[in-house]
Design a protein around this motif. Sequence first.
Motif, PDB file in Angstrom:
ATOM      1  N   VAL A  44      59.271  37.845  60.161  1.00 37.23           N
ATOM      2  CA  VAL A  44      58.960  38.007  58.746  1.00 37.23           C
ATOM      3  C   VAL A  44      59.759  39.154  58.136  1.00 37.23           C
ATOM      4  N   ALA A  45      59.915  40.237  58.894  1.00 32.66           N
ATOM      5  CA  ALA A  45      60.676  41.377  58.389  1.00 32.66           C
ATOM      6  C   ALA A  45      62.107  40.967  58.052  1.00 32.66           C
ATOM      7  N   ASN A  46      62.707  40.143  58.913  1.00 27.87           N
ATOM      8  CA  ASN A  46      64.075  39.685  58.667  1.00 27.87           C
ATOM      9  C   ASN A  46      64.117  38.653  57.536  1.00 27.87           C
ATOM     10  N   LEU A  47      63.110  37.794  57.502  1.00 26.28           N
ATOM     11  CA  LEU A  47      63.072  36.741  56.499  1.00 26.28           C
ATOM     12  C   LEU A  47      62.999  37.300  55.088  1.00 26.28           C
ATOM     13  N   LEU A  48      62.191  38.347  54.918  1.00 22.46           N
ATOM     14  CA  LEU A  48      61.938  38.878  53.588  1.00 22.46           C
ATOM     15  C   LEU A  48      62.619  40.219  53.336  1.00 22.46           C
ATOM     16  N   ARG A  49      63.586  40.569  54.154  1.00 21.06           N
ATOM     17  CA  ARG A  49      64.271  41.845  53.990  1.00 21.06           C
ATOM     18  C   ARG A  49      64.902  41.924  52.588  1.00 21.06           C
ATOM     19  N   GLY A  50      64.590  43.003  51.898  1.00 15.73           N
ATOM     20  CA  GLY A  50      65.155  43.210  50.579  1.00 15.73           C
ATOM     21  C   GLY A  50      64.357  42.557  49.471  1.00 15.73           C
ATOM     22  N   TYR A  51      63.284  41.831  49.832  1.00 16.07           N
ATOM     23  CA  TYR A  51      62.476  41.178  48.805  1.00 16.07           C
ATOM     24  C   TYR A  51      61.608  42.218  48.105  1.00 16.07           C
ATOM     25  N   ASN A  52      61.721  42.319  46.798  1.00 13.67           N
ATOM     26  CA  ASN A  52      61.041  43.372  46.037  1.00 13.67           C
ATOM     27  C   ASN A  52      59.717  42.851  45.475  1.00 13.67           C
ATOM     28  N   MET A  53      58.605  43.409  46.012  1.00 16.42           N
ATOM     29  CA  MET A  53      57.290  42.999  45.548  1.00 16.42           C
ATOM     30  C   MET A  53      56.857  43.756  44.299  1.00 16.42           C
ATOM     31  N   GLU A  54      57.606  44.756  43.877  1.00 21.34           N
ATOM     32  CA  GLU A  54      57.204  45.565  42.734  1.00 21.34           C
ATOM     33  C   GLU A  54      57.144  44.746  41.449  1.00 21.34           C
ATOM     34  N   ASP A  55      57.870  43.622  41.440  1.00 23.61           N
ATOM     35  CA  ASP A  55      57.882  42.804  40.234  1.00 23.61           C
ATOM     36  C   ASP A  55      56.700  41.838  40.166  1.00 23.61           C
ATOM     37  N   GLU A  56      55.883  41.822  41.207  1.00 28.59           N
ATOM     38  CA  GLU A  56      54.762  40.894  41.236  1.00 28.59           C
ATOM     39  C   GLU A  56      53.588  41.418  40.410  1.00 28.59           C
ATOM     40  N   PHE A  57      52.588  40.575  40.250  1.00 28.61           N
ATOM     41  CA  PHE A  57      51.396  40.971  39.521  1.00 28.61           C
ATOM     42  C   PHE A  57      50.625  42.034  40.287  1.00 28.61           C
ATOM     43  N   ASP A  58      49.735  42.731  39.585  1.00 28.70           N
ATOM     44  CA  ASP A  58      48.872  43.700  40.247  1.00 28.70           C
ATOM     45  C   ASP A  58      47.898  42.985  41.173  1.00 28.70           C
ATOM     46  N   ILE A  59      47.277  43.753  42.054  1.00 25.02           N
ATOM     47  CA  ILE A  59      46.334  43.194  43.007  1.00 25.02           C
ATOM     48  C   ILE A  59      45.202  42.489  42.270  1.00 25.02           C
ATOM     49  N   PRO A  60      44.948  41.231  42.580  1.00 25.78           N
ATOM     50  CA  PRO A  60      43.852  40.520  41.902  1.00 25.78           C
ATOM     51  C   PRO A  60      42.495  41.058  42.351  1.00 25.78           C
ATOM     52  N   TYR A  61      41.621  41.304  41.395  1.00 27.92           N
ATOM     53  CA  TYR A  61      40.284  41.772  41.746  1.00 27.92           C
ATOM     54  C   TYR A  61      39.310  41.334  40.674  1.00 27.92           C
ATOM     55  N   SER A  62      38.032  41.369  41.010  1.00 27.97           N
ATOM     56  CA  SER A  62      36.969  41.051  40.070  1.00 27.97           C
ATOM     57  C   SER A  62      35.825  42.028  40.279  1.00 27.97           C
ATOM     58  N   VAL A  63      35.028  42.240  39.234  1.00 24.16           N
ATOM     59  CA  VAL A  63      33.891  43.151  39.334  1.00 24.16           C
ATOM     60  C   VAL A  63      32.652  42.484  38.751  1.00 24.16           C
ATOM     61  N   ASP A  64      31.501  42.905  39.236  1.00 23.27           N
ATOM     62  CA  ASP A  64      30.243  42.520  38.612  1.00 23.27           C
ATOM     63  C   ASP A  64      29.388  43.782  38.504  1.00 23.27           C
ATOM     64  N   ASN A  65      28.100  43.635  38.349  1.00 29.03           N
ATOM     65  CA  ASN A  65      27.242  44.794  38.130  1.00 29.03           C
ATOM     66  C   ASN A  65      27.313  45.833  39.243  1.00 29.03           C
ATOM     67  N   VAL A  66      27.500  45.388  40.470  1.00 30.18           N
ATOM     68  CA  VAL A  66      27.364  46.310  41.588  1.00 30.18           C
ATOM     69  C   VAL A  66      28.568  46.349  42.524  1.00 30.18           C
ATOM     70  N   SER A  67      29.526  45.455  42.361  1.00 36.35           N
ATOM     71  CA  SER A  67      30.589  45.381  43.368  1.00 36.35           C
ATOM     72  C   SER A  67      31.946  45.082  42.759  1.00 36.35           C
ATOM     73  N   ILE A  68      32.966  45.395  43.540  1.00 34.29           N
ATOM     74  CA  ILE A  68      34.330  45.027  43.215  1.00 34.29           C
ATOM     75  C   ILE A  68      34.880  44.237  44.398  1.00 34.29           C
ATOM     76  N   SER A  69      35.543  43.129  44.110  1.00 31.36           N
ATOM     77  CA  SER A  69      36.080  42.262  45.144  1.00 31.36           C
ATOM     78  C   SER A  69      37.578  42.116  44.931  1.00 31.36           C
ATOM     79  N   LEU A  70      38.370  42.312  45.990  1.00 29.90           N
ATOM     80  CA  LEU A  70      39.822  42.272  45.822  1.00 29.90           C
ATOM     81  C   LEU A  70      40.505  41.704  47.053  1.00 29.90           C
ATOM     82  N   SER A  71      41.745  41.225  46.829  1.00 33.66           N
ATOM     83  CA  SER A  71      42.545  40.613  47.900  1.00 33.66           C
ATOM     84  C   SER A  71      43.952  41.209  47.887  1.00 33.66           C
ATOM     85  N   PRO A  72      44.238  42.145  48.777  1.00 29.34           N
ATOM     86  CA  PRO A  72      45.547  42.799  48.785  1.00 29.34           C
ATOM     87  C   PRO A  72      46.660  41.983  49.436  1.00 29.34           C
ATOM     88  N   VAL A  73      46.326  40.827  50.014  1.00 27.54           N
ATOM     89  CA  VAL A  73      47.341  39.995  50.667  1.00 27.54           C
ATOM     90  C   VAL A  73      46.901  38.546  50.555  1.00 27.54           C
TER      91      VAL A  73
END
Length: 345
Positions: free
Chosen positions: A36-65
């Motif tokens: 994977v390191a060789n496959l994606l070498r030089g691939y810039n993730m900075e242009d992607e969307f922010d980490i998707p997350y959701s919140v409700d009254n008591v919690s925050i749920s997120l997926s970093p990958v």
Amino acid sequence: MSGCISKGVKFELTEEQKELLAKIEIVKQEELVPYVANLLRGYNMEDEFDIPYSVDNVSISLSPVSCCLNHCSFCKSHYMNFELKSYPFEKVESLASDIEEIDYPFHHIAIHASNLSLYGVDLYGNRRSHEVIKTFTKPDKIKFAYVGALINWYPELIEEIIRNHKIKEIFVSLESGSERVYNLMNRPISLESLIKLIRFIRKERPDIIIHTELIAGFPTETIEDLKRTIDLIYELDIDPVFVHDYQNSEQIPSSMLLGHSYNYCMEAAYYAREKLLPLREKFKEKIWTGEMFVLEKNEEQKLYFAMLMNGILRNVRFDQLDRDYQEGEIIPANTVKPKQFVKRK
């Protein structure tokens, strides 16, 4: 790809899609990181969307990958969406900082993905899931954490699960307790190793709740195989939160195995759910009667949120409690009864 195909609906890939799938390179587990390191070498993730997350009254749920690079024979996701995408660790740190600063009363965080354990492989050439968990549970306002799904285990990740006592629940994918069936599933960790790992976590963290899932009706599975899975789940004392009936498809390797029967899959899943129901109810009760934190004296709303998070209350509104709770006091949830609340008229 998005959307849903109802059970029983048969579909075919186009010739172009079949040619694309045929080009997917199968990579051995030990070759995963350098591949994977060789496959994606030089691939810039900075242009992607922010980490998707959701919140409700008591919690925050997120997926970093997102996505997974394992090759489990029953899974469609790898063969239809084979691009692993981790969000840069800088964004993880930024969101964790925002959690600390946001004036919102959540106390619980859920960190999850198709395979959270692979975070960082595509960006950094090594797995950094343990750093993600540590960073997201660092804010003082976070008191409880759920972490899953954990598949590709490694020492630093195990250490973080054991050491970090904010982690109250984890999700470990078992799928089958029959070694023969488990091997046919082509899982990335041996069944023996996974069992040892679950026992180790249970020994070191007896307070932690371990959720799992299983597939009933996998091709060639017998009722003896299924019973072994059920027995193992009871033996390990883990929460069988999901019992899936096997979903066959011509696009997955397990479809080449003989012995698949739609009727057997449905019957096997029903049988497993019935047999595992007492254990499932036990863990529901354990969650509902677990300890909770009261952060500040006489702040009824925060007590309500803490109870709601633990599943004690369902749509209950109140004006006041019949007693005062002291700052920092830890209250067993089963001592707080609904009659202690004055409901709004």
